[in-house]
Design a protein around this motif. Structure first.
Motif, PDB file in Angstrom:
ATOM      1  N   ILE A  78      74.415 -10.240-124.501  1.00  0.00           N
ATOM      2  CA  ILE A  78      73.596  -9.041-124.737  1.00  0.00           C
ATOM      3  C   ILE A  78      74.456  -7.897-125.280  1.00  0.00           C
ATOM      4  O   ILE A  78      74.035  -7.141-126.145  1.00  0.00           O
ATOM      5  CB  ILE A  78      72.837  -8.607-123.459  1.00  0.00           C
ATOM      6  N   HIS A  79      75.693  -7.795-124.760  1.00  0.00           N
ATOM      7  CA  HIS A  79      76.630  -6.789-125.284  1.00  0.00           C
ATOM      8  C   HIS A  79      76.754  -6.951-126.808  1.00  0.00           C
ATOM      9  O   HIS A  79      76.622  -5.975-127.560  1.00  0.00           O
ATOM     10  CB  HIS A  79      77.992  -6.968-124.595  1.00  0.00           C
ATOM     11  N   GLU A  80      76.972  -8.166-127.260  1.00  0.00           N
ATOM     12  CA  GLU A  80      77.122  -8.403-128.705  1.00  0.00           C
ATOM     13  C   GLU A  80      75.797  -8.155-129.427  1.00  0.00           C
ATOM     14  O   GLU A  80      75.786  -7.733-130.583  1.00  0.00           O
ATOM     15  CB  GLU A  80      77.622  -9.823-128.974  1.00  0.00           C
ATOM     16  N   MET A  81      74.685  -8.415-128.744  1.00  0.00           N
ATOM     17  CA  MET A  81      73.378  -8.180-129.368  1.00  0.00           C
ATOM     18  C   MET A  81      73.127  -6.693-129.587  1.00  0.00           C
ATOM     19  O   MET A  81      72.475  -6.292-130.555  1.00  0.00           O
ATOM     20  CB  MET A  81      72.262  -8.813-128.522  1.00  0.00           C
ATOM     21  N   ILE A  82      73.658  -5.856-128.691  1.00  0.00           N
ATOM     22  CA  ILE A  82      73.534  -4.404-128.891  1.00  0.00           C
ATOM     23  C   ILE A  82      74.310  -4.001-130.149  1.00  0.00           C
ATOM     24  O   ILE A  82      73.825  -3.240-130.985  1.00  0.00           O
ATOM     25  CB  ILE A  82      74.032  -3.612-127.655  1.00  0.00           C
ATOM     26  N   HIS A  83      75.536  -4.554-130.285  1.00  0.00           N
ATOM     27  CA  HIS A  83      76.289  -4.291-131.517  1.00  0.00           C
ATOM     28  C   HIS A  83      75.471  -4.724-132.730  1.00  0.00           C
ATOM     29  O   HIS A  83      75.406  -4.017-133.725  1.00  0.00           O
ATOM     30  CB  HIS A  83      77.608  -5.088-131.521  1.00  0.00           C
ATOM     31  N   LEU A  84      74.882  -5.909-132.636  1.00  0.00           N
ATOM     32  CA  LEU A  84      74.109  -6.445-133.759  1.00  0.00           C
ATOM     33  C   LEU A  84      72.946  -5.527-134.109  1.00  0.00           C
ATOM     34  O   LEU A  84      72.682  -5.259-135.282  1.00  0.00           O
ATOM     35  CB  LEU A  84      73.608  -7.855-133.414  1.00  0.00           C
ATOM     36  N   SER A  96      82.781   2.679-131.747  1.00  0.00           N
ATOM     37  CA  SER A  96      82.247   1.320-131.669  1.00  0.00           C
ATOM     38  C   SER A  96      81.483   1.085-130.358  1.00  0.00           C
ATOM     39  O   SER A  96      80.557   0.285-130.307  1.00  0.00           O
ATOM     40  CB  SER A  96      83.350   0.289-131.851  1.00  0.00           C
ATOM     41  N   HIS A  97      81.884   1.763-129.300  1.00  0.00           N
ATOM     42  CA  HIS A  97      81.045   1.770-128.093  1.00  0.00           C
ATOM     43  C   HIS A  97      80.668   3.214-127.801  1.00  0.00           C
ATOM     44  O   HIS A  97      80.989   3.760-126.749  1.00  0.00           O
ATOM     45  CB  HIS A  97      81.764   1.158-126.890  1.00  0.00           C
ATOM     46  N   GLY A  98      80.028   3.818-128.764  1.00  0.00           N
ATOM     47  CA  GLY A  98      79.736   5.245-128.681  1.00  0.00           C
ATOM     48  C   GLY A  98      78.497   5.565-127.871  1.00  0.00           C
ATOM     49  O   GLY A  98      78.014   4.742-127.099  1.00  0.00           O
ATOM     50  N   LEU A 100      75.370   5.921-128.638  1.00  0.00           N
ATOM     51  CA  LEU A 100      74.185   5.086-128.860  1.00  0.00           C
ATOM     52  C   LEU A 100      74.335   3.742-128.136  1.00  0.00           C
ATOM     53  O   LEU A 100      73.421   3.282-127.452  1.00  0.00           O
ATOM     54  CB  LEU A 100      73.988   4.867-130.363  1.00  0.00           C
ATOM     55  N   PHE A 101      75.507   3.152-128.301  1.00  0.00           N
ATOM     56  CA  PHE A 101      75.760   1.873-127.631  1.00  0.00           C
ATOM     57  C   PHE A 101      75.558   2.029-126.120  1.00  0.00           C
ATOM     58  O   PHE A 101      74.873   1.245-125.479  1.00  0.00           O
ATOM     59  CB  PHE A 101      77.191   1.392-127.927  1.00  0.00           C
ATOM     60  N   ARG A 102      76.170   3.073-125.559  1.00  0.00           N
ATOM     61  CA  ARG A 102      76.081   3.279-124.115  1.00  0.00           C
ATOM     62  C   ARG A 102      74.657   3.527-123.648  1.00  0.00           C
ATOM     63  O   ARG A 102      74.237   3.044-122.607  1.00  0.00           O
ATOM     64  CB  ARG A 102      76.952   4.463-123.686  1.00  0.00           C
TER      65      ARG A 102
HETATM   66 ZN   LIG Z   1      81.749  -4.426-127.834  1.00  0.00          ZN
END
Ligand SMILES: [Zn+2]
Length: 224
Positions: A78-84, A96-98, A100-102
């Motif tokens: 799921i972590h990688e899916m958020i990046h995707l 990269s884990h800014g 929005l990601f958080r």
């Molecule tokens: Zn990551």
């Protein structure tokens, strides 16, 4: 468990529907033997015809090197899916884990009871599996309240950390070591003073049996 491609594809579809309203396109799915990265998303970037950039050609990899619990495999996926999601929609994030990601990570965690994190913390099980011999510069400190802690220094930070450690009033005793024992692979290397509490002093004692004690003489630090 060690995930198979089929398993990842099935889980991807499931979490795509559950957490992303089915909006993700299935990337290429591959297995890796990476020790450092349990999950990884690779992609290419191209300039768009009418300005701006777009990301494309995504490959999602999960490592099968380490036997992980199913929930850890899923959280990594799921972590990688958020990046995707962020990258394939060409959304802006502060890093990269800014932010929005958080925000997305926290929402999925709270809504679906997941435990996705930014830096995947390695479990005890994985620590024990990491037997690679690497050099470590280690400080073992005993605090005045008897807490026993470990700090692993980067090579370049050794002098400054040594100095800072000496100045700390709350530390009763500290000792520096050079070792290649894989026990210390579990600790991140610090450039600033960070203390990791030791839960098993006996295991630490054993790991230090072959270590060289470091001493400071004038401007030099050497193995005693
Ligand atoms: Zn990551």
């Amino acid at each position: 468990m060690k995930p198979t491609r089929e398993y990842i594809i099935e889980r991807f579809s499931y979490f795509n529907k559950l957490c992303f309203a089915g909006r993700l396109t299935m990337p290429r799915i591959e297995l890796s033997r990476s020790r450092r990265k349990l999950g990884q998303l690779e992609y290419k970037r191209r300039r768009k015809t009418f300005g701006g950039w777009e990301n494309y050609d995504f490959t999602l990899r999960l490592s099968t090197l380490i036997d992980m619990e199913q929930s850890v495999v899923e959280d990594t996926l799921i972590h990688e899916m958020i990046h995707l999601y962020i990258l394939s929609n060409n959304l802006e994030d502060s890093s990269s884990h800014g932010q929005l990601f958080r925000r997305m990570m926290e929402e999925i965690n709270s809504r679906y009871g997941r435990h996705i994190s930014i830096s995947h913390r390695r479990s005890e099980q994985e620590n024990e599996a990491d037997e690679e011999l690497r050099e470590h510069i280690v400080c073992v400190s005993t605090f005045k309240d008897s807490r026993l802690c470990v700090t692993v220094s980067t090579k370049t930070a050794l002098f400054s950390l040594w100095r800072e450690m000496e100045r700390l009033d709350c530390i009763r005793e500290h000792k520096w070591y050079y070792t290649i024992d894989p026990y210390f692979n579990r600790y991140p290397r610090s450039r600033t003073l960070k203390f990791y509490k030791v839960d098993d002093p006996e295991a630490l004692r054993k790991a230090l049996e072959t270590a060289g004690v470091l001493v400071k003489k004038g401007n030099q630090i050497m193995i005693e």
